[in-house]
Scaffold this motif. Structure first.
Motif, PDB file in Angstrom:
ATOM      1  N   ASN A 286       0.853  -1.199   0.000  1.00 51.85           N
ATOM      2  CA  ASN A 286       0.000   0.000   0.000  1.00 51.85           C
ATOM      3  C   ASN A 286       0.886   1.244   0.000  1.00 51.85           C
ATOM      4  O   ASN A 286       1.302   1.740   1.047  1.00 51.85           O
ATOM      5  N   VAL A 287       1.152   1.758  -1.185  1.00 51.87           N
ATOM      6  CA  VAL A 287       2.087   2.880  -1.350  1.00 51.87           C
ATOM      7  C   VAL A 287       1.576   4.152  -0.687  1.00 51.87           C
ATOM      8  O   VAL A 287       2.343   4.900  -0.071  1.00 51.87           O
ATOM      9  N   ALA A 288       0.254   4.401  -0.771  1.00 47.33           N
ATOM     10  CA  ALA A 288      -0.307   5.626  -0.190  1.00 47.33           C
ATOM     11  C   ALA A 288      -0.077   5.671   1.313  1.00 47.33           C
ATOM     12  O   ALA A 288       0.328   6.700   1.871  1.00 47.33           O
ATOM     13  N   ASP A 289      -0.308   4.553   1.997  1.00 50.97           N
ATOM     14  CA  ASP A 289      -0.103   4.495   3.445  1.00 50.97           C
ATOM     15  C   ASP A 289       1.374   4.617   3.797  1.00 50.97           C
ATOM     16  O   ASP A 289       1.741   5.190   4.834  1.00 50.97           O
ATOM     17  N   ILE A 290       2.237   4.080   2.955  1.00 51.82           N
ATOM     18  CA  ILE A 290       3.690   4.163   3.185  1.00 51.82           C
ATOM     19  C   ILE A 290       4.126   5.622   3.249  1.00 51.82           C
ATOM     20  O   ILE A 290       4.814   6.049   4.192  1.00 51.82           O
ATOM     21  N   TYR A 291       3.716   6.380   2.255  1.00 51.83           N
ATOM     22  CA  TYR A 291       4.124   7.792   2.197  1.00 51.83           C
ATOM     23  C   TYR A 291       3.438   8.616   3.300  1.00 51.83           C
ATOM     24  O   TYR A 291       4.002   9.610   3.756  1.00 51.83           O
ATOM     25  N   GLU A 292       2.269   8.186   3.731  1.00 48.73           N
ATOM     26  CA  GLU A 292       1.586   8.884   4.819  1.00 48.73           C
ATOM     27  C   GLU A 292       2.376   8.738   6.127  1.00 48.73           C
ATOM     28  O   GLU A 292       2.569   9.708   6.857  1.00 48.73           O
TER      29      GLU A 292
END
Length: 550
Positions: A286-292
């Protein structure tokens, strides 16, 4: 380090000595012991220690015996903390050999810690016996260190016995016992102990939760975490890191709830929690959660660690360009890259131009002598097709480990420099580095003749690697390649748990040796197993079809 039998003999010898002398006789013994040159064997042992000069300086310049021991204990602790565990054990032997120096509970606990780190059970057993003879086992510090030693040795019976010998076990004693039992899968017994624990503070909860997590009892660990939360016991960074490590893709929703709890509790500023959160989201893809999470960690004291985890995670996902961009952002934030940073960046770089720039920067920052960094540089240059650069890094590396040798041998094999691969293997053995399944797999795949295959088969048997499925597959391939399909099939039959690669290798081997019907029989055997054919299997089948055509 001296072999355990020598240490044992010296400990026994000291037990036979007379009581400590007094007056002039004691002073003479002290004087004789200061002069290490009077005992060639002792001098030879000491000179092998990196701390030789410091030890001799303490003995020669400090008059008071108690002060001497305090300084030597400090040296012993420093050696153990800096991972010079073999030197710590050797130093203990030297302390013990001096008539007027009597090891105390600090001396013994530091040496036991070194033995635990080395997994030297024979020496640790002798030191445990020494604690009984000298009465030092009565000290809580010694008792807990012995407990920790047996826990690291995975000896649950000894852990339980030592714990029962401790008169008033403290929190460390209980957590060590609980952790050892759960890590070894003794969950029922651990629960029994947990219920008997006088004070269930966060450390005790963490011990049983972490132990269950490490022994793959996921559901039980999560239930304990929820019970801990219901009882109002405050979580800490160790609790959160352990629980997050269990949150796979199926448990991602639970992981998000824990993430929310972490944010409310204010633990997002600790390195272990940041790493665990990023690792959880990387595992889920989950790339979005990683950057969050990365954005939440911005500005914390562990921001550089977050960068390292991001670079490593992006590289492992195959998003090489994003990993390099993150590396540039790290430099733009004026954060110093670490050894781990360069290992991750170099593993994700496949550009010849960029590879030289990254490696040059690593050298400039003093990481050339770090073996993992040099190993990553060799892998990077190999992926860029620059074998000469990889070879130069290998030659300049002073402390080569097994990975270093495997990389260079694999490179030679892949580039069809078969003789250089064999020569590197011979040099590796002269350096007293033992091969593993990856070494033998590369060598067998590059074997030019049947005689060389048989030679490496003997090496496989010598080191007990024949049980490794990777080695078995390599042997099947090598014998098939040189026309020995019967021998290859015999090896395949004796493979304990054949993988899909094992089946594909024997199927292709029969085709290569023009036995298509036998190959089809093996394909039928594959279908009857729990494994399923892949693209390699289908290509082999297509070859069978073509073989039957006129």
């Amino acid at each position: 380090m001296k072999p355990p039998i020598i240490i044992q003999l010296e400990l026994k010898t000291k037990g036979k000595r007379h009581s400590r002398p007094d007056g002039e006789k004691q002073e003479k013994l002290r004087s004789d012991n200061r002069d290490v040159t009077s005992n060639p064997l002792r001098r030879e042992c000491l000179m092998k220690l990196p701390c030789y000069l410091e030890f001799i300086n303490i003995v020669k310049t400090t008059e008071n015996t108690a002060e001497q021991l305090i300084k030597i204990n400090h040296l012993l602790t420093k050696l153990t903390c800096s991972h010079h565990n073999s030197d710590s054990v050797q130093l203990f032997v030297q302390i013990h050999s001096y008539f007027y120096l009597k090891p105390d509970h600090f001396t013994l606990s530091s040496t036991l810690t070194a033995c635990a780190n080395l997994r030297q059970t024979a020496v640790g057993d002798q030191l445990h016996a020494y604690s009984f003879r000298t009465g030092l086992k009565a000290y809580m510090r010694v008792g807990n260190t012995v407990l920790s030693f047996y826990a690291k040795s995975n000896d649950s019976l000894s852990v339980q016995w030592v714990f029962s010998e401790i008169e008033n076990p403290d929190a460390y004693s209980w957590t060590t016992l609980l952790s050892a039992c759960t890590k070894l899968g003794q969950i029922d017994y651990a629960c029994h102990l947990f219920n008997q624990t006088p004070r269930r503070n966060p450390a005790v909860w963490n011990a049983i939760i972490t132990g269950c997590a490490e022994s793959k009892h996921t559901e039980f660990a999560l239930n304990l975490f929820q019970e801990m939360h219901r009882m109002g016991v405050r979580h800490d960074k160790y609790t959160f890191a352990s629980v997050l490590s269990l949150c796979s893709l199926e448990l991602l929703d639970f992981g998000r709830e824990v993430h929310s709890l972490i944010t409310k509790s204010g633990f997002l500023v600790t390195a272990s929690v940041i790493n665990a959160l990023l690792a959880m989201y990387f595992n889920s893809g989950n790339v979005a959660d990683i950057y969050e999470v990365f954005k939440e960690a911005e500005g914390t004291v562990y921001y550089d660690i977050a960068f390292n985890v991001m670079i490593s995670g992006l590289a492992s996902m195959g998003t090489d360009e994003e990993a390099l961009i993150m590396f540039k952002e790290m430099q733009g934030a004026y954060l110093r890259p670490t050894e781990l940073t360069f290992v991750s960046v170099m593993s994700s770089c496949s550009s010849s131009r960029v590879s030289h720039q990254i490696h040059a920067q690593a050298i400039k920052m003093g990481f050339e002598d770090y073996t993992p960094a040099s190993n990553a540089a060799m892998t990077m240059y190999s992926s860029c097709g620059n074998l000469n650069a990889a070879h130069m890094v290998f030659e300049r590396l002073e402390e080569k480990d097994l990975i270093s040798w495997n990389i260079i041998i694999t490179n030679y094999a892949q580039w069809k420099f078969y003789r250089l691969a064999i020569l590197a293997f011979l040099q590796m053995r002269r350096a007293e580095v033992e091969p593993d399944e990856f070494t033998m797999g590369s060598l067998l795949a590059s074997s030019e003749s049947l005689e060389i295959v048989k030679m490496f088969q003997a090496v496989v048997l010598k080191y007990g690697l024949n049980s490794k499925v990777q080695v078995s597959n390599a042997l099947v391939f090598a014998f098939s390649k040189h026309g020995q399909i019967e021998k290859a099939y015999q090896l395949f039959i004796y493979t304990s748990s054949p993988s899909l690669i094992s089946w594909n290798t024997i199927i292709s081997g029969f085709l290569l040796n023009e036995f298509p019907l036998q190959g089809l029989e093996q394909y039928y055997g594959l279908l009857m197993s729990t494994l399923r054919p892949n693209a390699c299997t289908r290509r082999a089948l297509l070859s069978f079809v073509l073989a039957f055509q006129p």
